[in-house]
Scaffold this motif. Structure first.
Motif, PDB file in Angstrom:
ATOM      1  N   ALA A   1      21.355  13.622 -40.143  1.00  0.00           N
ATOM      2  CA  ALA A   1      21.694  12.228 -40.436  1.00  0.00           C
ATOM      3  C   ALA A   1      20.546  11.275 -40.102  1.00  0.00           C
ATOM      4  O   ALA A   1      20.464  10.179 -40.658  1.00  0.00           O
ATOM      5  CB  ALA A   1      22.958  11.827 -39.671  1.00  0.00           C
ATOM      6  N   ASN A   2      19.663  11.708 -39.213  1.00  0.00           N
ATOM      7  CA  ASN A   2      18.505  10.894 -38.816  1.00  0.00           C
ATOM      8  C   ASN A   2      17.220  11.360 -39.491  1.00  0.00           C
ATOM      9  O   ASN A   2      16.122  11.066 -39.010  1.00  0.00           O
ATOM     10  CB  ASN A   2      18.366  10.911 -37.293  1.00  0.00           C
ATOM     11  N   HIS A   3      17.357  12.081 -40.594  1.00  0.00           N
ATOM     12  CA  HIS A   3      16.238  12.483 -41.456  1.00  0.00           C
ATOM     13  C   HIS A   3      15.277  13.483 -40.824  1.00  0.00           C
ATOM     14  O   HIS A   3      14.097  13.492 -41.140  1.00  0.00           O
ATOM     15  CB  HIS A   3      15.455  11.255 -41.942  1.00  0.00           C
ATOM     16  N   HIS A   4      15.771  14.318 -39.947  1.00  0.00           N
ATOM     17  CA  HIS A   4      14.956  15.363 -39.350  1.00  0.00           C
ATOM     18  C   HIS A   4      15.282  16.700 -40.015  1.00  0.00           C
ATOM     19  O   HIS A   4      16.347  16.871 -40.601  1.00  0.00           O
ATOM     20  CB  HIS A   4      15.186  15.442 -37.837  1.00  0.00           C
ATOM     21  N   THR A   5      14.380  17.635 -39.928  1.00  0.00           N
ATOM     22  CA  THR A   5      14.567  18.963 -40.498  1.00  0.00           C
ATOM     23  C   THR A   5      15.092  19.890 -39.419  1.00  0.00           C
ATOM     24  O   THR A   5      14.561  19.908 -38.306  1.00  0.00           O
ATOM     25  CB  THR A   5      13.226  19.505 -41.043  1.00  0.00           C
ATOM     26  N   VAL A   6      16.106  20.666 -39.748  1.00  0.00           N
ATOM     27  CA  VAL A   6      16.734  21.570 -38.783  1.00  0.00           C
ATOM     28  C   VAL A   6      16.442  23.013 -39.169  1.00  0.00           C
ATOM     29  O   VAL A   6      16.631  23.411 -40.316  1.00  0.00           O
ATOM     30  CB  VAL A   6      18.261  21.340 -38.721  1.00  0.00           C
ATOM     31  N   ILE A   7      15.967  23.777 -38.200  1.00  0.00           N
ATOM     32  CA  ILE A   7      15.785  25.217 -38.352  1.00  0.00           C
ATOM     33  C   ILE A   7      16.806  25.876 -37.434  1.00  0.00           C
ATOM     34  O   ILE A   7      16.806  25.636 -36.222  1.00  0.00           O
ATOM     35  CB  ILE A   7      14.359  25.658 -37.950  1.00  0.00           C
ATOM     36  N   PHE A   8      17.671  26.673 -38.017  1.00  0.00           N
ATOM     37  CA  PHE A   8      18.705  27.338 -37.237  1.00  0.00           C
ATOM     38  C   PHE A   8      18.161  28.640 -36.654  1.00  0.00           C
ATOM     39  O   PHE A   8      17.400  29.359 -37.297  1.00  0.00           O
ATOM     40  CB  PHE A   8      19.938  27.612 -38.099  1.00  0.00           C
ATOM     41  N   TYR A   9      18.566  28.929 -35.447  1.00  0.00           N
ATOM     42  CA  TYR A   9      18.135  30.112 -34.703  1.00  0.00           C
ATOM     43  C   TYR A   9      18.239  31.381 -35.547  1.00  0.00           C
ATOM     44  O   TYR A   9      17.299  32.152 -35.657  1.00  0.00           O
ATOM     45  CB  TYR A   9      19.000  30.225 -33.442  1.00  0.00           C
ATOM     46  N   ASP A  10      19.392  31.578 -36.163  1.00  0.00           N
ATOM     47  CA  ASP A  10      19.611  32.818 -36.912  1.00  0.00           C
ATOM     48  C   ASP A  10      18.823  32.904 -38.216  1.00  0.00           C
ATOM     49  O   ASP A  10      18.776  33.953 -38.843  1.00  0.00           O
ATOM     50  CB  ASP A  10      21.099  33.061 -37.161  1.00  0.00           C
ATOM     51  N   GLN A  11      18.175  31.826 -38.611  1.00  0.00           N
ATOM     52  CA  GLN A  11      17.318  31.849 -39.797  1.00  0.00           C
ATOM     53  C   GLN A  11      15.939  32.414 -39.492  1.00  0.00           C
ATOM     54  O   GLN A  11      15.263  32.895 -40.386  1.00  0.00           O
ATOM     55  CB  GLN A  11      17.143  30.434 -40.373  1.00  0.00           C
ATOM     56  N   VAL A  12      15.514  32.335 -38.246  1.00  0.00           N
ATOM     57  CA  VAL A  12      14.145  32.733 -37.910  1.00  0.00           C
ATOM     58  C   VAL A  12      14.043  33.745 -36.770  1.00  0.00           C
ATOM     59  O   VAL A  12      12.967  34.290 -36.530  1.00  0.00           O
ATOM     60  CB  VAL A  12      13.271  31.496 -37.567  1.00  0.00           C
ATOM     61  N   LEU A  13      15.141  33.999 -36.073  1.00  0.00           N
ATOM     62  CA  LEU A  13      15.117  34.897 -34.922  1.00  0.00           C
ATOM     63  C   LEU A  13      16.285  35.864 -34.954  1.00  0.00           C
ATOM     64  O   LEU A  13      17.352  35.555 -35.481  1.00  0.00           O
ATOM     65  CB  LEU A  13      15.171  34.099 -33.614  1.00  0.00           C
ATOM     66  N   MET A  14      16.056  37.017 -34.350  1.00  0.00           N
ATOM     67  CA  MET A  14      17.138  37.985 -34.206  1.00  0.00           C
ATOM     68  C   MET A  14      17.996  37.586 -33.010  1.00  0.00           C
ATOM     69  O   MET A  14      17.535  36.905 -32.098  1.00  0.00           O
ATOM     70  CB  MET A  14      16.562  39.389 -34.004  1.00  0.00           C
ATOM     71  N   GLU A  15      19.240  38.050 -33.008  1.00  0.00           N
ATOM     72  CA  GLU A  15      20.164  37.756 -31.926  1.00  0.00           C
ATOM     73  C   GLU A  15      19.576  38.191 -30.584  1.00  0.00           C
ATOM     74  O   GLU A  15      18.949  39.241 -30.483  1.00  0.00           O
ATOM     75  CB  GLU A  15      21.480  38.491 -32.182  1.00  0.00           C
ATOM     76  N   GLN A  16      19.744  37.361 -29.568  1.00  0.00           N
ATOM     77  CA  GLN A  16      19.282  37.613 -28.202  1.00  0.00           C
ATOM     78  C   GLN A  16      17.762  37.794 -28.112  1.00  0.00           C
ATOM     79  O   GLN A  16      17.261  38.614 -27.338  1.00  0.00           O
ATOM     80  CB  GLN A  16      20.008  38.807 -27.597  1.00  0.00           C
ATOM     81  N   ALA A  17      17.040  37.022 -28.879  1.00  0.00           N
ATOM     82  CA  ALA A  17      15.576  37.062 -28.814  1.00  0.00           C
ATOM     83  C   ALA A  17      15.112  36.599 -27.436  1.00  0.00           C
ATOM     84  O   ALA A  17      15.733  35.741 -26.801  1.00  0.00           O
ATOM     85  CB  ALA A  17      14.968  36.183 -29.897  1.00  0.00           C
TER      86      ALA A  17
END
Length: 135
Positions: free
Chosen positions: A26-42
């Motif tokens: 909502a504040n015009h920032h880009t969000v990268i979700f954990y599960d998009q770039v990292l494996m579980e329990q990295a």
């Protein structure tokens, strides 16, 4: 790292509620979700390295502030992640997005301040009854 409206990227660490992403978007920032770039329990070091590689502010939800500070290099002897910007949500998941929304103007100021010099980073600590910056 900056875009329109002084925007920035954030990497949401594991455990950060999805409602937090709504505030950033909502504040015009880009969000990268954990599960998009990292494996579980990295490993935490990999999480930090991933945030740095993506030129993203790491957003964590963690009540153990001293351990977090030690892990992410806030202590004087820790310089491994000295360019890593962090927003720490030290409140429960229910309050996290509400408290973040209340802190967004301060976060914007701190982000602008951090951009003035390469050696600066943004560290904002948001608790249930406080919002603190660490410079």
């Amino acid at each position: 790292m900056t875009g329109k409206h002084g925007s920035f990227r954030v990497l949401l660490d594991a455990g950060v509620p999805v409602s937090v992403s709504d505030i950033f978007l909502a504040n015009h920032h880009t969000v990268i979700f954990y599960d998009q770039v990292l494996m579980e329990q990295a490993d935490d070091r990999l999480v930090c390295a991933t945030a740095l590689a993506n030129q993203a502010v790491l957003v964590v939800i963690d009540r153990d502030f001293n351990q977090l500070a030690k892990r992410y290099g806030v202590t004087p002897q820790g310089d491994r992640y000295d360019e890593l910007s962090i927003i720490r949500l030290g409140c429960n998941e229910v309050l996290a997005s509400k408290r973040l929304a209340q802190a967004m103007s301060l976060i914007g100021v701190e982000w602008s301040y951090a951009l003035e010099k390469k050696a600066r980073r943004m560290w904002v600590d948001i608790g249930p009854h406080f919002i603190r910056t660490n410079r």
